[in-house]
Design a protein around this motif. Sequence first.
Motif, short mmCIF file in Angstrom:
data_model
loop_
_atom_site.label_atom_id
_atom_site.label_comp_id
_atom_site.label_asym_id
_atom_site.label_seq_id
_atom_site.Cartn_x
_atom_site.Cartn_y
_atom_site.Cartn_z
N ARG A 59 64.57 36.24 9.48
CA ARG A 59 64.01 37.64 8.73
C ARG A 59 62.78 37.29 8.02
NH1 ARG A 59 69.21 40.18 7.73
NH2 ARG A 59 69.88 40.67 9.86
N ASN A 60 62.86 36.27 7.31
CA ASN A 60 61.77 36.14 6.35
C ASN A 60 60.67 35.37 6.60
OD1 ASN A 60 63.29 37.88 4.42
ND2 ASN A 60 64.62 36.13 3.52
N ALA A 61 60.60 34.80 7.82
CA ALA A 61 59.57 34.06 8.19
C ALA A 61 58.27 34.83 8.60
CB ALA A 61 60.01 33.21 9.39
N PRO A 62 57.18 34.21 8.61
CA PRO A 62 55.97 34.96 8.99
C PRO A 62 56.01 35.68 10.27
CG PRO A 62 55.40 32.76 8.25
CD PRO A 62 56.74 32.72 8.41
N GLY A 63 55.54 36.81 10.31
CA GLY A 63 55.43 37.58 11.76
C GLY A 63 54.81 36.98 12.75
N LEU A 64 55.10 37.49 13.84
CA LEU A 64 54.45 37.13 15.16
C LEU A 64 53.38 38.23 15.58
CD1 LEU A 64 57.56 35.36 16.98
CD2 LEU A 64 55.22 34.08 16.06
N ASP A 65 52.27 37.87 16.13
CA ASP A 65 51.26 39.00 16.55
C ASP A 65 51.60 39.08 18.07
OD1 ASP A 65 49.92 39.64 14.27
OD2 ASP A 65 49.83 37.48 14.09
N LYS A 66 51.97 37.93 18.78
CA LYS A 66 51.83 37.78 20.27
C LYS A 66 52.92 36.90 20.79
CE LYS A 66 47.72 37.85 22.25
NZ LYS A 66 46.38 37.62 22.77
N VAL A 67 53.61 37.28 21.68
CA VAL A 67 54.51 36.08 22.51
C VAL A 67 54.31 36.59 23.96
CG1 VAL A 67 56.86 35.37 22.94
CG2 VAL A 67 56.21 36.28 20.87
N LEU A 68 53.93 35.59 24.72
CA LEU A 68 53.57 35.79 26.10
C LEU A 68 53.98 34.38 26.78
CD1 LEU A 68 50.43 34.29 26.86
CD2 LEU A 68 49.95 36.20 24.90
N TYR A 69 53.94 34.60 28.41
CA TYR A 69 54.17 33.61 29.16
C TYR A 69 52.62 33.21 29.57
CZ TYR A 69 58.79 34.51 30.45
OH TYR A 69 60.27 34.89 30.29
#
Length: 168
Positions: A59-69
């Motif tokens: 939860r407290n880890a930095p956010g993700l902007d993109k996840v993709l194949y």
Amino acid sequence: MPLRYLRAYPPALQEQVRRLLEQGKLGDYLQQRYPAQHAVQSDKALYAYTMALKQEYLRNAPGLDKVLYDSKLDVVKHALGLHTAVSRVQGGKLRAKKEIRIAGLFREAAPEFLRMIVVHELAHLREFEHNKAFYQLCEHMLPGYHQLEFDLRVYLTWRDAQPSIRPA
């Protein structure tokens, strides 16, 4: 045939895999152990899947902007996926966009393998190096992580040996 995905494993283990491969039984072993294919087929679904795991464990880890194949990801170089932070200047501020890219061939993988890859890449949000803390975090998020990583490497070995699906 060199077992490039299994180089770090003991010779006796490599020999077992080589023997199963030569006997044509490695595919059957993998099919028996991992009979299903996951349903996470789109980039949008992969993002949702990854964010759910992140929310549960990091939860407290930095956010993700993109996840993709990513169909261009070199599986030999990045067998599991790729975690990057792309820095850009926006309005005089430096902004880092965090991305996770999963090799496109894992669209057809077992659900256990997809989860292992995503857990691996998520662990890099906290631990950058492949050290003891990194693998402890992976094991916390996915008990049995080490066996799944080995089996995924066996799957890649089997996949490379198949003439019909060998990469160009």
